[in-house]
Design a protein around this motif. Structure first.
Motif, PDB file in Angstrom:
ATOM      1  N   GLN A 139      -1.666  23.649 -18.754  1.00 46.87           N
ATOM      2  CA  GLN A 139      -0.445  23.392 -17.971  1.00 46.87           C
ATOM      3  C   GLN A 139       0.483  22.451 -18.728  1.00 46.87           C
ATOM      4  O   GLN A 139       0.035  21.497 -19.357  1.00 46.87           O
ATOM      5  CB  GLN A 139      -0.798  22.778 -16.604  1.00 46.87           C
ATOM      6  CG  GLN A 139      -1.562  23.687 -15.680  1.00 46.87           C
ATOM      7  CD  GLN A 139      -0.857  24.993 -15.403  1.00 46.87           C
ATOM      8  OE1 GLN A 139       0.300  25.015 -15.044  1.00 46.87           O
ATOM      9  NE2 GLN A 139      -1.571  26.087 -15.583  1.00 46.87           N
ATOM     10  N   ASP A 140       1.792  22.725 -18.667  1.00 47.57           N
ATOM     11  CA  ASP A 140       2.787  21.876 -19.324  1.00 47.57           C
ATOM     12  C   ASP A 140       3.100  20.641 -18.487  1.00 47.57           C
ATOM     13  O   ASP A 140       3.215  19.545 -19.013  1.00 47.57           O
ATOM     14  CB  ASP A 140       4.082  22.672 -19.566  1.00 47.57           C
ATOM     15  CG  ASP A 140       3.864  23.777 -20.598  1.00 47.57           C
ATOM     16  OD1 ASP A 140       2.981  23.604 -21.462  1.00 47.57           O
ATOM     17  OD2 ASP A 140       4.557  24.801 -20.539  1.00 47.57           O
ATOM     18  N   GLU A 146       0.908  19.041 -12.413  1.00 44.63           N
ATOM     19  CA  GLU A 146       0.092  20.241 -12.160  1.00 44.63           C
ATOM     20  C   GLU A 146      -1.257  20.128 -12.855  1.00 44.63           C
ATOM     21  O   GLU A 146      -2.286  20.497 -12.294  1.00 44.63           O
ATOM     22  CB  GLU A 146       0.834  21.487 -12.650  1.00 44.63           C
ATOM     23  CG  GLU A 146       2.022  21.844 -11.794  1.00 44.63           C
ATOM     24  CD  GLU A 146       2.799  23.028 -12.341  1.00 44.63           C
ATOM     25  OE1 GLU A 146       2.332  23.674 -13.291  1.00 44.63           O
ATOM     26  OE2 GLU A 146       3.885  23.303 -11.804  1.00 44.63           O
ATOM     27  N   LYS A 147      -1.236  19.591 -14.064  1.00 50.70           N
ATOM     28  CA  LYS A 147      -2.491  19.424 -14.816  1.00 50.70           C
ATOM     29  C   LYS A 147      -3.450  18.511 -14.057  1.00 50.70           C
ATOM     30  O   LYS A 147      -4.618  18.831 -13.888  1.00 50.70           O
ATOM     31  CB  LYS A 147      -2.180  18.840 -16.198  1.00 50.70           C
ATOM     32  CG  LYS A 147      -3.414  18.682 -17.078  1.00 50.70           C
ATOM     33  CD  LYS A 147      -3.087  17.963 -18.362  1.00 50.70           C
ATOM     34  CE  LYS A 147      -2.600  18.931 -19.396  1.00 50.70           C
ATOM     35  NZ  LYS A 147      -2.460  18.338 -20.737  1.00 50.70           N
ATOM     36  N   GLN A 148      -2.929  17.367 -13.558  1.00 50.35           N
ATOM     37  CA  GLN A 148      -3.768  16.409 -12.826  1.00 50.35           C
ATOM     38  C   GLN A 148      -4.295  17.005 -11.526  1.00 50.35           C
ATOM     39  O   GLN A 148      -5.448  16.788 -11.153  1.00 50.35           O
ATOM     40  CB  GLN A 148      -2.980  15.121 -12.529  1.00 50.35           C
ATOM     41  CG  GLN A 148      -2.663  14.295 -13.769  1.00 50.35           C
ATOM     42  CD  GLN A 148      -3.904  13.950 -14.568  1.00 50.35           C
ATOM     43  OE1 GLN A 148      -4.945  13.623 -14.031  1.00 50.35           O
ATOM     44  NE2 GLN A 148      -3.796  14.057 -15.888  1.00 50.35           N
ATOM     45  N   SER A 184      -5.034  32.034  -6.969  1.00 51.20           N
ATOM     46  CA  SER A 184      -3.819  31.315  -6.585  1.00 51.20           C
ATOM     47  C   SER A 184      -3.160  30.683  -7.811  1.00 51.20           C
ATOM     48  O   SER A 184      -1.937  30.745  -7.971  1.00 51.20           O
ATOM     49  CB  SER A 184      -4.173  30.240  -5.564  1.00 51.20           C
ATOM     50  OG  SER A 184      -3.089  29.408  -5.325  1.00 51.20           O
ATOM     51  N   LEU A 185      -3.970  30.101  -8.686  1.00 46.98           N
ATOM     52  CA  LEU A 185      -3.420  29.473  -9.885  1.00 46.98           C
ATOM     53  C   LEU A 185      -2.835  30.492 -10.846  1.00 46.98           C
ATOM     54  O   LEU A 185      -1.801  30.247 -11.475  1.00 46.98           O
ATOM     55  CB  LEU A 185      -4.519  28.658 -10.584  1.00 46.98           C
ATOM     56  CG  LEU A 185      -4.937  27.405  -9.832  1.00 46.98           C
ATOM     57  CD1 LEU A 185      -6.182  26.811 -10.450  1.00 46.98           C
ATOM     58  CD2 LEU A 185      -3.816  26.395  -9.837  1.00 46.98           C
ATOM     59  N   VAL A 186      -3.492  31.634 -10.954  1.00 49.35           N
ATOM     60  CA  VAL A 186      -2.964  32.700 -11.824  1.00 49.35           C
ATOM     61  C   VAL A 186      -1.611  33.161 -11.302  1.00 49.35           C
ATOM     62  O   VAL A 186      -0.652  33.340 -12.059  1.00 49.35           O
ATOM     63  CB  VAL A 186      -3.969  33.877 -11.912  1.00 49.35           C
ATOM     64  CG1 VAL A 186      -3.323  35.109 -12.500  1.00 49.35           C
ATOM     65  CG2 VAL A 186      -5.176  33.477 -12.754  1.00 49.35           C
ATOM     66  N   THR A 187      -1.511  33.334  -9.964  1.00 52.34           N
ATOM     67  CA  THR A 187      -0.240  33.739  -9.359  1.00 52.34           C
ATOM     68  C   THR A 187       0.830  32.681  -9.607  1.00 52.34           C
ATOM     69  O   THR A 187       1.969  33.009  -9.972  1.00 52.34           O
ATOM     70  CB  THR A 187      -0.418  33.951  -7.839  1.00 52.34           C
ATOM     71  OG1 THR A 187      -1.482  34.883  -7.623  1.00 52.34           O
ATOM     72  CG2 THR A 187       0.840  34.487  -7.205  1.00 52.34           C
ATOM     73  N   SER A 188       0.467  31.398  -9.423  1.00 55.60           N
ATOM     74  CA  SER A 188       1.420  30.302  -9.670  1.00 55.60           C
ATOM     75  C   SER A 188       1.858  30.286 -11.129  1.00 55.60           C
ATOM     76  O   SER A 188       3.039  30.113 -11.422  1.00 55.60           O
ATOM     77  CB  SER A 188       0.786  28.963  -9.326  1.00 55.60           C
ATOM     78  OG  SER A 188       0.429  28.917  -7.982  1.00 55.60           O
ATOM     79  N   ILE A 195       5.601  30.662 -12.584  1.00 57.63           N
ATOM     80  CA  ILE A 195       6.186  29.666 -13.485  1.00 57.63           C
ATOM     81  C   ILE A 195       6.658  30.325 -14.772  1.00 57.63           C
ATOM     82  O   ILE A 195       7.748  30.014 -15.278  1.00 57.63           O
ATOM     83  CB  ILE A 195       5.164  28.538 -13.781  1.00 57.63           C
ATOM     84  CG1 ILE A 195       4.959  27.692 -12.520  1.00 57.63           C
ATOM     85  CG2 ILE A 195       5.613  27.661 -14.929  1.00 57.63           C
ATOM     86  CD1 ILE A 195       3.782  26.756 -12.572  1.00 57.63           C
ATOM     87  N   LEU A 196       5.857  31.244 -15.312  1.00 56.36           N
ATOM     88  CA  LEU A 196       6.257  31.946 -16.537  1.00 56.36           C
ATOM     89  C   LEU A 196       7.522  32.769 -16.312  1.00 56.36           C
ATOM     90  O   LEU A 196       8.419  32.790 -17.156  1.00 56.36           O
ATOM     91  CB  LEU A 196       5.122  32.856 -17.031  1.00 56.36           C
ATOM     92  CG  LEU A 196       3.954  32.142 -17.707  1.00 56.36           C
ATOM     93  CD1 LEU A 196       2.826  33.122 -17.982  1.00 56.36           C
ATOM     94  CD2 LEU A 196       4.388  31.497 -19.007  1.00 56.36           C
TER      95      LEU A 196
END
Length: 197
Positions: free
Chosen positions: A37-38, A42-44, A131-135, A139-140
């Motif tokens: 994650q950039d 989101e990373k945390q 859910s994360l893949v969809t997010s 984002i992409l």
């Protein structure tokens, strides 16, 4: 020939091991996704989710070990009691078999409970991953759109700069033409009014 309960316990153990491996793989995938994650926030957030799943997995493993230990202790106690009691061998064997069956049934229930908990954790991890893949996909897409908008803005900036330069050039040419015109008018007036100069 193995008792049906022994087979059932073995199947439960195999399912638990399978779920355990699936959970570990999903947690690793989730952790990798978090590191990619950039945005730091989101990373945390994802790393916190990974930590929660790791704690749940360790809790499940501890429960499984505890159930196995309880089973071993119960079997050891039954074997000791059988050796120490003596007496009617047939009655002892019957009692031992009944106790073993009861203990085995209790342990099987415990293992099945752990198996269900691990299956639920696998399901939750898969849903979180989805859910994360969809997010990430969203984002992409947004990132691509921003890049496209950035290209358009850059092109607009270039066109405005070019237009400003052209406007400056036009003003300069008009000024030079006006200066040449005035110089020509002054020259003609000078020759007409003052031919001797």
């Amino acid at each position: 020939m193995a008792a049906p309960q022994d087979v059932h316990v073995r199947i439960c153990n195999q399912e638990i091991v399978k779920f355990d491996l699936e959970v570990k793989a999903l947690i690793q995938d989730l952790e990798q996704l978090a590191k990619e994650q950039d945005k730091e926030s989101e990373k945390q957030l994802l790393l916190q989710e990974v930590e929660n799943h790791k704690k749940q997995m360790l809790s499940n493993q501890a429960s499984w070990r505890k159930a196995n230990l309880t089973c071993k202790i119960a079997i050891d106690n039954l074997e000791k009691a059988e050796l120490l009691q003596g007496g009617d061998l047939l009655r002892q064997r019957k009692t031992t078999k009944e106790s073993l069956a009861e203990t085995s049934s209790t342990i099987t229930e415990s293992l099945m409970g752990i198996s269900r908990m691990m299956a639920q954790q696998v399901q939750q991890s898969e849903e979180a991953m989805q859910s994360l893949v969809t997010s990430s996909r969203t984002i992409l897409d947004a990132n691509e759109e921003f890049k496209s908008m950035s290209g358009t803005i850059q092109l607009g900036r270039k066109l405005i700069t070019k237009y400003n330069r052209r406007e400056l050039t036009d003003k300069l040419l008009i000024f030079l033409a006006l200066a040449l015109f005035l110089a020509t008018v002054l020259y003609i007036v000078k020759k007409r009014l003052f031919p001797f100069l």
